[in-house]
Design a protein around this motif. Structure first.
Motif, PDB file in Angstrom:
ATOM      1  N   LEU A 155       9.071   6.216  -2.422  1.00 31.25           N
ATOM      2  CA  LEU A 155       7.832   5.718  -3.018  1.00 31.25           C
ATOM      3  C   LEU A 155       7.259   6.668  -4.058  1.00 31.25           C
ATOM      4  CD1 LEU A 155       6.091   4.415   0.246  1.00 31.25           C
ATOM      5  CD2 LEU A 155       7.814   3.297  -1.180  1.00 31.25           C
ATOM      6  N   ARG A 163       1.808   2.717  -3.545  1.00 28.88           N
ATOM      7  CA  ARG A 163       2.506   3.574  -2.588  1.00 28.88           C
ATOM      8  C   ARG A 163       1.947   3.373  -1.180  1.00 28.88           C
ATOM      9  NH1 ARG A 163       2.001   8.060  -5.244  1.00 28.88           N
ATOM     10  NH2 ARG A 163       0.361   9.053  -4.041  1.00 28.88           N
ATOM     11  N   GLN A 167       3.899   1.880   2.102  1.00 31.36           N
ATOM     12  CA  GLN A 167       3.984   2.635   3.356  1.00 31.36           C
ATOM     13  C   GLN A 167       3.826   1.704   4.551  1.00 31.36           C
ATOM     14  OE1 GLN A 167       1.121   5.848   3.387  1.00 31.36           O
ATOM     15  NE2 GLN A 167       1.783   6.569   1.392  1.00 31.36           N
ATOM     16  N   THR A 185       9.909  12.997   2.324  1.00 27.66           N
ATOM     17  CA  THR A 185       8.743  12.864   1.468  1.00 27.66           C
ATOM     18  C   THR A 185       8.086  14.229   1.284  1.00 27.66           C
ATOM     19  OG1 THR A 185       6.585  11.778   1.192  1.00 27.66           O
ATOM     20  CG2 THR A 185       7.247  12.291   3.443  1.00 27.66           C
ATOM     21  N   GLU A 190       1.754  10.268   3.759  1.00 28.20           N
ATOM     22  CA  GLU A 190       2.842   9.309   3.934  1.00 28.20           C
ATOM     23  C   GLU A 190       3.599   9.597   5.234  1.00 28.20           C
ATOM     24  OE1 GLU A 190       4.692   8.045   0.179  1.00 28.20           O
ATOM     25  OE2 GLU A 190       6.576   8.676   1.090  1.00 28.20           O
TER      26      GLU A 190
END
Length: 342
Positions: A155, A163, A167, A185, A190
């Motif tokens: 993302l 984004r 998620q 990530t 996130e």
């Protein structure tokens, strides 16, 4: 360059394990070990074993092509075939597995519905938004029902709102399919949102592996505390230890405070105190909190749901307190002397 140092990490079945850490910490290198993508780097060598479904994938006689056929992969740049339609992109991994046309059509339609792209099958990737392309990339990685899905910052190229939407999209897809995912990530929010467990990497070492709430509430060390969530630091000397608590005299004449004795040395050693901005109060009367220090308000920033208050205390002029904006106003002024408590 030794990218990873003696890592032993178990990826639990049907869960999302996030790998997080600063750039160059080894998280993407570790991810590529799981489907032998590092093999394309001539100088790369893996010592040890990586076991998938009781098979050492670095053992003799392993068919790397067959191994990768069992693993779904989602990249940051989507990696969709531009000359194919969305449906053809999804059908491709099924065709190479020799599935029949009717079964392929059924699986493709189901995968598109799963990411809310039913009716988009005839479009080409260039005709889709970034978020829609990423949905196609996710569904293509899942359409052949792999035993493992690897996601490398999928993302990272999307804007903030998209984004966050993706998620939850991926989280709900995982809840429905119960597939095993490893998710790289650099975005701490996130990782906290999407994963069952998080591995925090630094300098090729896993600093801590734990569920999101444990990682946030009980970090193993100052690096983890600082990397996951915002964190204030004060420095001082350990004066006494009593079970799980200790008394610390702050540097700069800040006074004595009580703290949890996590990763400290003995009495007389220097230590770091880590404090969450949302766990501290500002403007409370002295004695209302177990620890209370005098501070000067340096800056107030209005952020809608809270006021970000920067204060100076005990030699630190970057100490942040998040004041909830529950009543639409905060009785604080820049330059005033107040009490900070926790």
């Amino acid at each position: 360059t030794r990218a990873l140092h003696d890592i032993s990490l178990e990826i639990l079945e049907n869960q999302v394990t996030a790998l997080i850490g600063p750039s160059g910490c080894g998280k993407s290198t570790y991810l590529r070990c799981l489907n032998r993508m590092n093999d394309v780097i001539d100088s790369c060598r893996v010592d040890g074993t990586v076991t998938l479904d009781d098979e050492n994938i670095y053992g003799p006689g392993v068919d790397v092509v067959e191994l990768r056929a069992r693993i779904g992969m989602v990249f940051q740049n989507y990696a969709l075939f531009p000359h194919m339609t969305v449906a053809e992109n999804l059908a491709f991994p099924l065709e190479v597995r020799g599935m029949g046309k009717s079964e392929i059509s059924e699986k493709v339609n189901r995968a598109l519905d799963m990411v809310r792209l039913g009716g988009f099958g005839d479009r080409r990737p260039a005709q889709l938004s970034g978020g829609q392309q990423q949905r196609v990339a996710v569904s293509r990685a899942l359409v052949f029902e792999p035993s493992l899905v690897l996601m490398d910052e999928p993302l990272g190229a999307l804007d903030k709102n998209l984004r966050e939407e993706m998620q939850y999209e991926i989280k709900h897809i995982h809840e429905n399919l119960q597939v095993t995912m490893v998710y790289v990530t650099h975005d701490q929010a996130e990782a906290l949102t999407m994963s069952n467990r998080i591995a925090v990497f630094d300098d090729g070492i896993v600093q801590q592996l734990a569920p999101p709430d444990e990682l946030y509430e009980k970090p193993n060390n100052a690096f983890v505390a600082g990397f996951i969530g915002e964190n204030n630091r004060l420095f001082g000397e350990v004066k006494s230890i009593d079970g799980e608590f200790c008394q610390v005299e702050l540097e700069g004449g800040g006074g004595m405070v009580k703290a949890l004795a996590v990763n400290i040395g003995g009495v007389g050693t220097r230590t770091t105190l880590s404090l969450r901005p949302e766990r501290t109060t500002i403007g409370a009367a002295q004695g209302d909190s177990e620890n209370s220090l005098e501070a000067k308000v340096e800056e107030l920033i209005y952020l809608g749901d809270h006021i970000r208050s920067r204060v100076s205390l005990s030699g630190n002029d970057q100490f942040v307190v998040k004041v909830p904006n529950s009543h639409g106003h905060v009785h604080l002024k820049e330059g005033e002397i107040t009490q900070i408590g926790w």
